[in-house]
Design a protein around this motif. Structure first.
Motif: not given
Length: 182
Positions: A176, A123, A126-134, A137
């Motif tokens: 994005s 998790r 996944q959150m780090e990947v989401s954080k990097e994506e955010l 963006k």
């Protein structure tokens, strides 16, 4: 005369026979005294031996009683020891089973914690990947806003300068949003 001689001879025989009888009586009395002395000595020795035998039998009875008591005490100690050993074996086996069950429970908890940690790590990943994506963006959006702001500034500047023709700056869309539209 004959009678006198006969009497003399009879007297001589008689006196010698008395003498022999006296010797025999003396010998018999002496032997009787020796026998009585020996008998008394033997009776005393027998009495002492009987007394010693009774004393030794009493001592033997005491030793036998002590030996029986000691044997009984040893049997009781042995029986008590056996009961204690049996009790220790039972309690040791129970304690071993209890510790084994505790170890199994600990292993299960460790495995559960490892699974939970693995899920949390996944998790977190996944959150780090989401954080990097955010973050990407956000960076793109900031860049777009800066570009748009710069373009607006350029437009403002060009609107004040009459020589240049007016044209609208192109609007740059973030990557994005481009990826979503395609």
């Amino acid at each position: 005369m004959l009678h006198a001689e006969l009497h003399r001879e009879t007297d001589a025989c008689s006196s010698s026979s008395f003498n022999i009888k006296d010797q025999e009586t003396a010998l018999i009395n002496e032997l009787r005294d020796q026998f009585e002395t020996e008998k008394a000595r033997l009776m005393q020795s027998m009495f002492e031996l009987r007394t010693e035998k009774i004393r030794l039998e009493e001592e033997l009875d005491i030793v036998k009683d002590a030996d029986r008591e000691k044997a009984m005490t040893l049997r009781q100690i042995h029986d008590q020891h056996q009961r204690e050993m049996h009790s220790l074996k039972r309690s040791s086996a129970a304690e071993n089973r209890k510790q084994l069950e505790e170890m199994r429970q600990i292993e299960r908890r460790v495995m559960d914690k490892e699974k939970e940690l693995s899920r949390k790590n996944k998790r977190l990943s996944q959150m780090e990947v989401s954080k990097e994506e955010l973050q990407d963006k956000l960076n793109e959006q900031k860049l777009t806003e800066r570009i748009n702001l710069s373009m607006s500034m350029i437009d403002l500047n060009s609107s004040f300068s009459p020589q240049q023709p007016q044209h609208t700056p192109p609007v740059i869309k973030p990557r994005s949003s481009l990826a979503r539209s395609s």
